[in-house]
Design an enzyme around this catalytic site. Structure first.
Site, PDB file in Angstrom:
ATOM      1  N   ARG A  85       0.848  -1.194   0.000  1.00 31.09           N
ATOM      2  CA  ARG A  85       0.000   0.000   0.000  1.00 31.09           C
ATOM      3  C   ARG A  85       0.884   1.243   0.000  1.00 31.09           C
ATOM      4  NH1 ARG A  85      -2.512   3.025   4.678  1.00 31.09           N
ATOM      5  NH2 ARG A  85      -4.007   4.398   3.659  1.00 31.09           N
ATOM      6  N   HIS A 129      -2.694  10.936   0.833  1.00 32.59           N
ATOM      7  CA  HIS A 129      -2.154  10.727   2.172  1.00 32.59           C
ATOM      8  C   HIS A 129      -1.554  12.077   2.613  1.00 32.59           C
ATOM      9  CE1 HIS A 129      -0.751   7.344   5.023  1.00 32.59           C
ATOM     10  NE2 HIS A 129      -0.399   8.475   5.616  1.00 32.59           N
ATOM     11  N   GLU A 174      -7.155   8.277   6.329  1.00 35.98           N
ATOM     12  CA  GLU A 174      -7.475   8.864   7.637  1.00 35.98           C
ATOM     13  C   GLU A 174      -8.001  10.295   7.540  1.00 35.98           C
ATOM     14  OE1 GLU A 174      -4.205   8.466  10.343  1.00 35.98           O
ATOM     15  OE2 GLU A 174      -4.194   6.285  10.223  1.00 35.98           O
ATOM     16  N   ASN A 296      -7.161   1.580   9.685  1.00 33.93           N
ATOM     17  CA  ASN A 296      -5.868   1.777  10.346  1.00 33.93           C
ATOM     18  C   ASN A 296      -6.111   1.690  11.852  1.00 33.93           C
ATOM     19  OD1 ASN A 296      -5.072   2.346   7.755  1.00 33.93           O
ATOM     20  ND2 ASN A 296      -4.480   4.471   8.143  1.00 33.93           N
ATOM     21  N   TYR A 298      -4.144   1.539  15.734  1.00 30.90           N
ATOM     22  CA  TYR A 298      -2.928   1.606  16.543  1.00 30.90           C
ATOM     23  C   TYR A 298      -3.152   1.408  18.036  1.00 30.90           C
ATOM     24  CZ  TYR A 298      -0.429   3.196  12.435  1.00 30.90           C
ATOM     25  OH  TYR A 298       0.141   3.255  11.192  1.00 30.90           O
ATOM     26  N   GLU A 371      -3.148  -0.245   8.103  1.00 27.67           N
ATOM     27  CA  GLU A 371      -1.973   0.205   8.861  1.00 27.67           C
ATOM     28  C   GLU A 371      -2.076  -0.363  10.265  1.00 27.67           C
ATOM     29  OE1 GLU A 371      -1.099   4.419   9.196  1.00 27.67           O
ATOM     30  OE2 GLU A 371      -1.506   4.732   7.069  1.00 27.67           O
TER      31      GLU A 371
HETATM   32  C1  FCB Z   1      -1.008   7.127  10.724  1.00 26.60           C
HETATM   33  C2  FCB Z   1      -0.603   7.702   9.388  1.00 26.60           C
HETATM   34  C3  FCB Z   1       0.750   7.242   8.910  1.00 26.60           C
HETATM   35  C4  FCB Z   1       1.745   7.155  10.039  1.00 26.60           C
HETATM   36  C5  FCB Z   1       1.185   6.354  11.177  1.00 26.60           C
HETATM   37  C6  FCB Z   1       2.133   6.183  12.322  1.00 26.60           C
HETATM   38  O1  FCB Z   1      -1.907   7.986  11.332  1.00 26.60           O
HETATM   39  O2  FCB Z   1      -1.554   7.376   8.406  1.00 26.60           O
HETATM   40  O3  FCB Z   1       1.178   8.110   7.889  1.00 26.60           O
HETATM   41  O4  FCB Z   1       2.114   8.412  10.429  1.00 26.60           O
HETATM   42  O5  FCB Z   1       0.017   6.959  11.642  1.00 26.60           O
END
Ligand code: FCB
Length: 469
Positions: A85, A129, A174, A296, A298, A371
């Site tokens: 990607r 992006h 995002e 995405n 985290y 992500e």
């Molecule tokens: C996300 C972004 C990516 C990177 C990661 C850590 O929010 O899409 O570009 O910065 O975080």
């Protein structure tokens, strides 16, 4: 851990056809900001503004991917990736954000995607992006409705040029970050602190998504959201309200729009502002059918609405305002979990939670994790990077993916963030997310232990592909 039984035990065996990927974005890796007719983006301007980026870093060279893409695709092949990607830099294609396309800019992505296909790696193209052409920002940026129409034209041009090279197109990476970090907190380019314009921007980013989906009429098109698991700090009414608000702005504002063509009523009420920029027909456009949702993920947020709450360690690196328009009083507190070098709490359970939630609460839609990954302070020792924490992070989140599949979630792939260490926005080069280490002086690439491990997981899974279910 290499044998099949061990993988099964660890929950790391996946169905045939699962996409094994890694992700990057144009501004974070390409460099070559003044080559082959590329125009300026808001990130070029922002990185030149004193105090906006830690260490005063910029990405004029970044990790020189524009010139080293062949070497980088070879690394992907070494990892055994089946998908990659990446994003297209809008100002390479239309230097000023509108008008005729710059064929030299498109050629780069043709060369890149040819190279990927030569190695049997499926290119997943993201159109945006965050690197908006500066000229469009000068004309008002995302708060200006016209930007959404410019985006649809750009999307159609990229699609037309690359449709034989690329199977899956996705629109905006995002939109939450592009709108709220760009126009409310000011942590990201263009660095404005105009809460109402952030909401306008969010709507126009969603509109841009919908218009682009229609304009491309692509074989396979997706939208991308960054979702968080969210917990109230306590059961108090204020904390529960804080959780509802943050979930509303972060998750539901975008999920409801893209997947159901509507905004959540409670979120609109929280905003207490005139919403006349939402024009008739917009929501139907935004809800245009898509084929895949790119998620995405985290971390989890623990939030409080109590007065005097203290922000957690995961604050912004530079001076910035609250991105939480209409809910600025909410504080983000520690949930007591271990954190990454970003101060982000590690919680793979949150991934199962959000995936099952989307599957349960929204119309059926295939998903991928587009992500997921972690920054840690890597140390290079004798030509190796031992990064057990990153490996553990990816392992835990992959196991969470497998669990979600077992619970019925139509999850079709996983893209590690990131393939390589790169320019991490306001954090400059200070945070390393890569599976591959990059020496920012020499541009030398080196597979970290986590990359070698990921390659082995992929190898084991792909070896059994034809007979898997
Ligand atoms: C996300 C972004 C990516 C990177 C990661 C850590 O929010 O899409 O570009 O910065 O975080």
């Amino acid at each position: 851990m290499t044998t099949q039984e061990e993988q099964t035990r660890a929950g790391l065996r996946f169905p045939a056809g699962f996409a094994w990927g890694a992700a990057t974005s144009a501004y974070q890796i390409e460099g070559a900001v003044a080559e082959d007719g590329r125009g300026a983006s808001i990130w070029d301007t922002f990185t030149r503004t004193p105090g906006r980026i830690l260490g005063g870093h910029h990405a004029d060279v970044a990790i020189d991917h524009y010139h080293r893409y062949r070497e980088d695709v070879a690394l992907m092949a070494r990892l055994g990736l089946s998908a990659y990607r990446f994003s297209v830099s809008w100002p390479r294609i239309q230097p000023g954000g509108s008008g005729p396309v710059n064929s030299k800019g498109l050629d780069f992505y043709k060369r890149l995607t040819d190279e990927l296909r030569r190695h049997d790696i499926d290119p997943w193209l993201t159109l945006y992006h965050w690197d908006l052409p500066q000229e469009l920002e000068d004309a008002g940026g995302w708060p200006n409705r016209d930007t959404a129409y410019r985006f649809a034209e750009y999307a159609a041009a990229v699609h037309e040029a690359l449709k034989d090279h690329v199977h899956t197109f996705s629109t905006v990476n995002e939109p939450w970050c592009a709108a709220f970090l760009g126009y409310a907190s000011g942590e990201h380019a263009p660095g404005r602190r105009e809460p109402e314009n952030a909401i306008r921007g969010a709507h126009h980013l969603n509109l841009a998504h919908g218009l682009a989906v229609q304009a491309m009429n692509a074989r396979r098109v997706g939208g991308c959201v960054n979702l968080y698991a969210i917990t109230p700090a306590t059961g108090s009414e204020r904390d529960l309200d804080a959780a509802r608000r943050i979930d509303g702005l972060q998750n539901r504002f975008f999920l409801d729009a893209l997947l159901m063509g509507r905004y959540p009523e409670d979120v609109l009420a929280d905003l207490s502002m005139e919403l006349d920029f939402i024009e008739p027909g917009d929501m139907r456009t935004i809800g245009a059918p898509i084929d895949v949702l790119l998620v995405n993920y985290y971390s989890r947020f623990t939030v409080s609405g109590e007065p005097g709450g203290r922000a957690s360690a995961a604050a912004a690196p530079t001076d910035s305002a609250s991105p939480w328009v209409g809910s600025e009083h909410v504080s983000f507190v520690s949930g007591g979990r271990p954190v990454t070098a970003m101060g982000w709490e590690i919680d793979e359970g949150g991934l199962v939670e959000i995936l099952t939630r989307v599957a349960r609460e929204y119309p059926p839609i295939p998903m991928v994790i587009s992500e997921n990954g972690a920054a840690f302070d890597d140390v290079l020792v004798d030509g190796r990077v031992h990064d057990p924490k990153r490996q553990a992070y990816v392992r835990a989140h992959l196991a969470a993916c497998r669990q979600a599949i077992d619970l019925g979630v139509p999850l079709e792939g996983y893209f590690a963030w990131s393939l390589m260490d790169n320019f991490e926005w306001a954090w400059g080069y200070g945070k390393r997310f890569g599976l591959v280490r990059v020496d920012f002086e020499t541009q030398e690439r080196l597979l970290k232990d986590s990359a070698l491990w990921y390659a082995e997981i992929i190898r084991q899974n792909r070896r059994h592909e034809p007979t898997d279910s």
